[in-house]
Scaffold this motif. Structure first.
Motif, PDB file in Angstrom:
ATOM      1  N   PRO A  70       0.826  -1.223   0.000  1.00 47.94           N
ATOM      2  CA  PRO A  70       0.000   0.000   0.000  1.00 47.94           C
ATOM      3  C   PRO A  70       0.851   1.260   0.000  1.00 47.94           C
ATOM      4  O   PRO A  70       0.387   2.318  -0.417  1.00 47.94           O
ATOM      5  CB  PRO A  70      -0.833  -0.138   1.276  1.00 47.94           C
ATOM      6  N   GLN A  71       2.066   1.170   0.510  1.00 49.99           N
ATOM      7  CA  GLN A  71       2.913   2.366   0.524  1.00 49.99           C
ATOM      8  C   GLN A  71       3.186   2.877  -0.893  1.00 49.99           C
ATOM      9  O   GLN A  71       3.405   4.078  -1.099  1.00 49.99           O
ATOM     10  CB  GLN A  71       4.251   2.062   1.214  1.00 49.99           C
ATOM     11  N   LEU A  72       3.191   1.980  -1.919  1.00 50.02           N
ATOM     12  CA  LEU A  72       3.476   2.392  -3.280  1.00 50.02           C
ATOM     13  C   LEU A  72       2.392   3.332  -3.800  1.00 50.02           C
ATOM     14  O   LEU A  72       2.688   4.297  -4.512  1.00 50.02           O
ATOM     15  CB  LEU A  72       3.578   1.160  -4.182  1.00 50.02           C
ATOM     16  N   ASP A  73       1.133   3.055  -3.430  1.00 48.89           N
ATOM     17  CA  ASP A  73       0.040   3.922  -3.881  1.00 48.89           C
ATOM     18  C   ASP A  73      -0.139   5.123  -2.968  1.00 48.89           C
ATOM     19  O   ASP A  73      -0.409   6.227  -3.430  1.00 48.89           O
ATOM     20  CB  ASP A  73      -1.273   3.133  -3.945  1.00 48.89           C
ATOM     21  N   ALA A  74       0.020   4.907  -1.660  1.00 45.26           N
ATOM     22  CA  ALA A  74      -0.267   5.981  -0.703  1.00 45.26           C
ATOM     23  C   ALA A  74       0.873   6.978  -0.592  1.00 45.26           C
ATOM     24  O   ALA A  74       0.654   8.190  -0.596  1.00 45.26           O
ATOM     25  CB  ALA A  74      -0.580   5.373   0.674  1.00 45.26           C
ATOM     26  N   LEU A  75       2.139   6.481  -0.495  1.00 46.51           N
ATOM     27  CA  LEU A  75       3.269   7.359  -0.203  1.00 46.51           C
ATOM     28  C   LEU A  75       4.216   7.523  -1.373  1.00 46.51           C
ATOM     29  O   LEU A  75       5.083   8.393  -1.342  1.00 46.51           O
ATOM     30  CB  LEU A  75       4.032   6.824   1.015  1.00 46.51           C
ATOM     31  N   GLY A  76       4.144   6.666  -2.396  1.00 44.19           N
ATOM     32  CA  GLY A  76       5.010   6.806  -3.538  1.00 44.19           C
ATOM     33  C   GLY A  76       6.151   5.812  -3.533  1.00 44.19           C
ATOM     34  O   GLY A  76       6.327   4.986  -2.626  1.00 44.19           O
ATOM     35  N   LEU A  77       6.974   5.895  -4.601  1.00 41.95           N
ATOM     36  CA  LEU A  77       8.042   4.931  -4.832  1.00 41.95           C
ATOM     37  C   LEU A  77       9.111   4.992  -3.754  1.00 41.95           C
ATOM     38  O   LEU A  77       9.576   3.948  -3.267  1.00 41.95           O
ATOM     39  CB  LEU A  77       8.667   5.189  -6.218  1.00 41.95           C
ATOM     40  N   GLU A  78       9.512   6.205  -3.334  1.00 42.55           N
ATOM     41  CA  GLU A  78      10.607   6.323  -2.365  1.00 42.55           C
ATOM     42  C   GLU A  78      10.256   5.644  -1.042  1.00 42.55           C
ATOM     43  O   GLU A  78      11.042   4.842  -0.504  1.00 42.55           O
ATOM     44  CB  GLU A  78      10.946   7.793  -2.135  1.00 42.55           C
ATOM     45  N   ALA A  79       9.050   5.934  -0.511  1.00 42.06           N
ATOM     46  CA  ALA A  79       8.640   5.340   0.773  1.00 42.06           C
ATOM     47  C   ALA A  79       8.464   3.832   0.651  1.00 42.06           C
ATOM     48  O   ALA A  79       8.817   3.072   1.575  1.00 42.06           O
ATOM     49  CB  ALA A  79       7.348   5.999   1.249  1.00 42.06           C
ATOM     50  N   ALA A  80       7.923   3.349  -0.502  1.00 43.62           N
ATOM     51  CA  ALA A  80       7.724   1.915  -0.687  1.00 43.62           C
ATOM     52  C   ALA A  80       9.060   1.179  -0.721  1.00 43.62           C
ATOM     53  O   ALA A  80       9.194   0.075  -0.152  1.00 43.62           O
ATOM     54  CB  ALA A  80       6.939   1.659  -1.976  1.00 43.62           C
ATOM     55  N   LEU A  81      10.098   1.780  -1.364  1.00 44.35           N
ATOM     56  CA  LEU A  81      11.407   1.139  -1.388  1.00 44.35           C
ATOM     57  C   LEU A  81      12.031   1.094   0.013  1.00 44.35           C
ATOM     58  O   LEU A  81      12.635   0.082   0.395  1.00 44.35           O
ATOM     59  CB  LEU A  81      12.325   1.885  -2.358  1.00 44.35           C
ATOM     60  N   ARG A  82      11.899   2.190   0.757  1.00 42.30           N
ATOM     61  CA  ARG A  82      12.441   2.178   2.130  1.00 42.30           C
ATOM     62  C   ARG A  82      11.748   1.096   2.974  1.00 42.30           C
ATOM     63  O   ARG A  82      12.395   0.356   3.726  1.00 42.30           O
ATOM     64  CB  ARG A  82      12.248   3.552   2.776  1.00 42.30           C
ATOM     65  N   TRP A  83      10.429   1.012   2.858  1.00 43.31           N
ATOM     66  CA  TRP A  83       9.690   0.026   3.648  1.00 43.31           C
ATOM     67  C   TRP A  83      10.076  -1.391   3.251  1.00 43.31           C
ATOM     68  O   TRP A  83      10.331  -2.240   4.112  1.00 43.31           O
ATOM     69  CB  TRP A  83       8.199   0.243   3.436  1.00 43.31           C
ATOM     70  N   GLN A  84      10.141  -1.656   1.931  1.00 45.09           N
ATOM     71  CA  GLN A  84      10.454  -3.004   1.476  1.00 45.09           C
ATOM     72  C   GLN A  84      11.854  -3.422   1.906  1.00 45.09           C
ATOM     73  O   GLN A  84      12.073  -4.556   2.362  1.00 45.09           O
ATOM     74  CB  GLN A  84      10.323  -3.073  -0.048  1.00 45.09           C
ATOM     75  N   ALA A  85      12.832  -2.517   1.722  1.00 45.68           N
ATOM     76  CA  ALA A  85      14.202  -2.855   2.127  1.00 45.68           C
ATOM     77  C   ALA A  85      14.280  -3.084   3.635  1.00 45.68           C
ATOM     78  O   ALA A  85      14.954  -4.017   4.107  1.00 45.68           O
ATOM     79  CB  ALA A  85      15.151  -1.731   1.702  1.00 45.68           C
ATOM     80  N   GLY A  86      13.581  -2.242   4.418  1.00 48.82           N
ATOM     81  CA  GLY A  86      13.596  -2.432   5.870  1.00 48.82           C
ATOM     82  C   GLY A  86      12.960  -3.733   6.305  1.00 48.82           C
ATOM     83  O   GLY A  86      13.460  -4.408   7.223  1.00 48.82           O
ATOM     84  N   MET A  87      11.856  -4.111   5.648  1.00 50.41           N
ATOM     85  CA  MET A  87      11.180  -5.354   5.999  1.00 50.41           C
ATOM     86  C   MET A  87      12.039  -6.566   5.665  1.00 50.41           C
ATOM     87  O   MET A  87      12.090  -7.540   6.428  1.00 50.41           O
ATOM     88  CB  MET A  87       9.845  -5.435   5.250  1.00 50.41           C
TER      89      MET A  87
END
Length: 698
Positions: free
Chosen positions: A555-572
Motif C-alpha cells: 500500500p505504501q506504493l500507492d499511498a506514499l510513492g516509490l521512495e517510501a515503498a522502497l524504504r519500507w520493502q528494504a527495511g522489511m
C-alpha cells in the motif's frame, strides 16, 4: 437650341469676293455708259434732226445701236466673270471628287452625323467593314446605337460640350458597339461640317482595341514581373555614377525593412545598405568607388542588417548602362538570398552528414564505373579485406566469385532481379586473401563524379546468421520463461487460495461459532468472553488479509510513492538479516507514472530478494536518484559471491529485464565470481502508449 452655322469656308471666300467685285463693276459701268449715251445721243439727235419723223428715225437707230453696243459691252464684261465662275466650279467639283475619294478610300472608319438629331448622314466603306453594317443600315441609324448601354449620360454630356463650341476639335476615347454586339475601344476625333446646309460632325474613328489590349497585357506583364520579383525577393535600382545618388524600387525598400517613399526620390546608395560587420562596410565603400568607374560589373554577396535588426544576405548585381535620355547610369538588382544561402548551408551540412553516414554505414557501399571500383566506404574495404584506398580501381571480377559473376552482371545491366537475402540463394563474394563469404547484394543507379555509375550495397551475412542463432536462443529462453511464469502464477494462486481457505476460512468459521455461542449464552460474563474471542479472531483475520494484500502490492506504493515503498520493502527484508543495508533513496522531483513505479519497485524487490537468498553478502547498497529531470536511476549493489552473466540465467533476471523494457527503460547487470553483483536500472518518468506490466505480476 441648335447652334448657328458658321460663315463660308476658306476655299469659298476668294470666289465670293470676286463675284461681288465683278457684279458691282458691271452695274456701275452700265449705268455710266447709259447716262452718257442718253445725254450725248439726245443732243446729237436735236442737232441732226429738224423734223419729227427724222428725229424718230434717229431715235430708233440710236436705240438699236445702244442695245447692240450694251449687249456687246455686257458680253465683254461678263466673259471673264463667267470664265472665272466656270473655272471655280470645275475646281470645286474636282475638290469635292478628291474629298469624296479621300472619304471613301480612307482606311480608317469615318462617319458624318447630324449634330442636332444625331442621325448618321454618311459613312465610308472602312466604317462599314469595321462595324459590320451597310451604308443603308448606317444612314437609318442614330449615333446612340453605337454607344454601349449605360453610357448615355457620358454621351449626352459630351454632346452638350460639342454643341457649345462646335468649331473646336473634339477628341474622346470610348467603347463603341459592333453589329455583333462586341465592344471595341475607339479613339474618336471630330470637327464641324456643313453638310448640305445642316450642322454636322465629321468623326474619324481609330480602333485602339489592340493597343489597349497590348497596354493591358503590358501592365499585366509588369504586374507579374513585380509579383515574380516579390516572390523571388528581387528589387531593381539605378545609381547616377556622377553623384552617387540612386533610385530604388519599392521591393528594395521592403527587402531592407524600410517604408517606401511616396515619390521615387534620389537617395545616397550607402544610406540603404547597413553593413553587418566591418568587413562588409569596407566592401560597400569599395563598391561605391567602383560605381564611379567607366565600366562597372558587380556580382557580390553582402551580409546586411535590415531596419528591424534581421540579418540578411543579399546578392548585389550591377553593370553600366544608360537611362531613357541616354545619360550614364549604373543599373542593378538586389535580391534577398538569406533563405537560399541558409538552404545551401544546410545542404552542405546534409551532404557532409550523408558522406559521414555512408562512411560509418554497417553495410558496404561500392560505386562501380565500367566494372571497376570508383568509391568504397570503410565497411566495404573491411568486408573485402582491403585498405579503403587500395580497393579503388579493383575490377568487379576480383570481388565476386566466378560462378556468381554472370548473375551480378545481369543485375547490373539488365532487369533480372537477384534473390533477396531471405531466399535460399545469395551472392558469393571474395576477400583480398581469397576467402569467400556470402553476402546480400542490392544494386542501383547513381551519378558520381559527373558519370553514370552503378551502386552496390553489400551486406555480410555472417553476422546476421550469428544474430539469428542468438535470436533463436532468446526465443527459447522466453518460451521457458513464459512456462515458468505461468507455473509461478499458478503456485502463487494456490498459495493464496490455501491461505484464504486454511487461515481466513477457519478464522471466519470460528467467529461464526463464537457468535452463535454468544447468542445462546445466558450468562453475561460468558457472553462477554465469547464476544472478546470474536474480536480477537477478527483482528487476526484482518492482519492476515493485510499481509496477503501487502505481498501482492504494498500500500505504501500507492499511498506514499516509490521512495517510501522502497524504504519500507528494504527495511522489511533486512530487519532480521545479518546483512548491512546502505540505503540512499533521494526524493524525486516528480512522481513517475504508475506502471513505471510498479516496474521499479518489483525490480528492486527482486534484486534485494536475490541478495538475501543467493548472494551470501555482508553488505548491500540501494540507491535511487533523479537524472536531469528526465528519468530515475536505481542501483542495487552487493559484495557477495556473484555469478557468471554468460552462464545459465534464472527466471528472475529475465523477468527483471522484461519489466524494464516494457516501460521503455534499460537494465544492465554486471557480475563476476567473487566480485559481487550490480543491478543498474534507468527508467523514464512517463512512457508513450498504454503498455503496462500487468502480465508480469506474480
Amino acid at each position: 437650341m441648335p447652334a448657328a452655322p458658321p460663315g463660308p469656308s476658306a476655299d469659298q471666300r476668294p470666289l465670293a469676293k470676286a463675284l461681288r467685285r465683278d457684279r458691282w463693276r458691271v452695274v456701275i459701268g452700265y449705268l455710266v455708259l447709259a447716262l452718257v449715251w442718253i445725254l450725248c445721243s439726245d443732243a446729237a439727235v436735236q442737232m441732226l434732226a429738224s423734223d419729227l419723223p427724222t428725229a424718230a428715225r434717229w431715235q430708233t437707230a440710236k436705240g438699236a445701236f445702244f442695245v447692240i453696243t450694251s449687249g456687246a459691252l455686257i458680253y465683254l464684261l461678263l466673259r471673264p466673270l463667267a470664265h472665272h465662275v466656270l473655272h471655280t466650279h470645275a475646281q470645286l467639283e474636282q475638290s469635292e471628287q478628291r474629298h469624296r475619294q479621300l472619304f471613301e478610300g480612307n482606311p480608317g472608319p469615318i462617319l458624318v452625323y447630324d449634330l442636332d438629331t444625331l442621325e448618321i448622314l454618311d459613312v465610308n466603306p472602312a466604317a462599314c467593314s469595321l462595324f459590320g453594317w451597310s451604308r443603308e443600315e448606317f444612314t437609318a441609324m442614330s449615333m446612340t446605337a453605337l454607344w454601349p448601354p449605360g453610357d448615355e449620360p457620358a454621351l449626352a454630356a459630351k454632346l452638350e460640350q460639342i454643341r457649345a463650341q462646335p468649331e473646336q476639335l473634339c477628341v474622346i476615347t470610348a467603347d463603341l458597339l459592333l453589329k455583333d454586339g462586341s465592344p471595341r475601344r475607339m479613339e474618336m476625333r471630330s470637327n464641324y461640317l456643313d453638310y448640305d446646309g445642316r450642322p454636322a460632325r465629321l468623326l474619324i474613328a481609330i480602333d485602339r482595341t489592340r493597343e489597349d489590349q497590348a497596354l493591358r497585357r503590358r501592365d499585366q506583364a509588369l504586374t507579374r514581373v513585380e509579383e515574380a520579383h516579390e516572390m523571388a525577393r528581387i528589387g531593381a535600382w539605378e545609381v547616377d555614377p556622377a553623384t552617387g545618388l540612386g533610385r530604388y524600387s519599392n521591393q528594395v525598400y521592403h527587402l531592407l525593412g524600410r517604408r517606401p517613399p511616396e515619390a521615387r526620390r534620389w537617395h545616397p546608395f550607402e544610406e540603404l545598405l547597413v553593413p553587418a560587420d566591418p568587413s562588409t562596410a569596407a566592401l560597400s565603400e569599395q563598391l561605391l568607388q567602383d560605381m564611379r568607374g567607366e565600366r562597372v560589373q558587380i556580382d557580390v554577396l553582402l551580409p546586411l542588417l535590415a531596419m528591424d535588426g534581421r540579418a540578411l544576405m543579399v546578392h548585389l548585381r550591377a553593370e553600366s548602362g544608360t537611362d531613357d535620355a541616354g545619360r550614364p547610369r549604373v543599373l542593378g538588382t538586389l535580391q534577398d538570398v538569406t533563405e537560399r544561402e541558409q538552404s545551401r548551408r544546410l545542404l552542405r551540412e546534409r551532404e557532409e552528414q550523408f558522406r559521414e553516414l555512408v562512411r560509418v554505414l554497417p553495410d558496404g557501399v561500392v560505386i562501380l564505373s565500367d566494372e571497376h571500383v570508383l568509391y568504397a566506404n570503410a565497411c566495404a574495404a573491411a568486408q573485402f579485406g582491403y585498405g579503403q584506398h587500395t580497393l579503388l580501381g579493383e575490377p568487379l571480377a576480383a570481388l565476386v566469385v566466378s560462378s556468381d559473376l554472370p548473375r551480378v552482371r545481369a543485375q547490373l545491366f539488365a532487369t533480372i532481379p537477384l534473390p533477396t537475402t531471405g531466399g535460399s540463394e545469395v551472392i558469393g563474394m571474395r576477400r583480398f586473401d581469397g576467402q569467400c563469404f556470402q553476402a546480400g547484394l542490392a544494386v542501383g543507379d547513381v551519378r558520381y563524379g559527373g558519370r553514370n555509375c552503378k551502386l552496390l550495397i553489400v551486406r555480410d551475412l555472417s553476422e546476421p546468421e550469428r544474430i539469428r542463432e542468438a535470436l533463436e536462443t532468446s526465443n527459447r529462453e522466453l518460451q521457458a520463461m513464459a512456462g515458468r511464469l505461468f507455473s509461478l502464477q499458478e503456485d502463487e494462486r494456490r498459495a493464496i487460495s490455501r491461505d484464504l481457505h486454511d487461515d481466513i476460512g477457519q478464522a471466519i468459521t470460528a467467529m461464526k461459532l463464537s457468535a452463535y455461542a454468544a447468542q445462546d449464552e445466558a450468562d453475561p460474563r460468558r457472553r462477554g468472553e465469547d464476544l472478546e474471542q470474536i474480536i480477537q479472531l477478527a483482528d487476526a483475520t484482518v492482519g492476515k488479509l493485510r499481509d496477503i494484500s501487502t505481498l501482492l502490492r504494498p500500500p505504501q506504493l500507492d499511498a506514499l510513492g516509490l521512495e517510501a515503498a522502497l524504504r519500507w520493502q528494504a527495511g522489511m527484508l533486512f530487519r532480521s538479516a545479518p546483512i548491512e543495508l546502505l540505503a540512499d533513496i533521494q526524493s524525486l522531483p516528480r512522481r513517475p507514472q504508475g506502471d513505471i513505479e510498479q516496474a521499479c519497485f518489483r525490480i528492486a524487490q527482486e534484486s534485494l530478494t536475490n541478495v538475501l537468498r543467493h548472494a551470501r553478502s555482508s553488505q548491500v547498497s540501494l540507491k535511487l536518484h533523479d537524472v536531469d529531470d528526465h528519468g530515475l536511476h536505481l542501483q542495487v549493489r552487493d559484495d557477495g559471491e556473484g555469478f557468471d552473466p554468460d552462464g545459465p540465467r534464472g527466471l528472475g533476471l529475465i523477468v527483471m529485464r522484461e519489466r524494464a523494457q516494457s516501460v521503455g527503460g534499460t537494465l544492465k547487470i554486471e557480475s563476476a565470481h567473487g566480485a559481487g553483483t550490480l543491478v543498474d536500472l534507468y527508467l523514464p518518468y512517463r512512457i508513450d502508449g498504454t503498455a503496462t506490466s500487468d502480465t508480469l505480476e506474480h
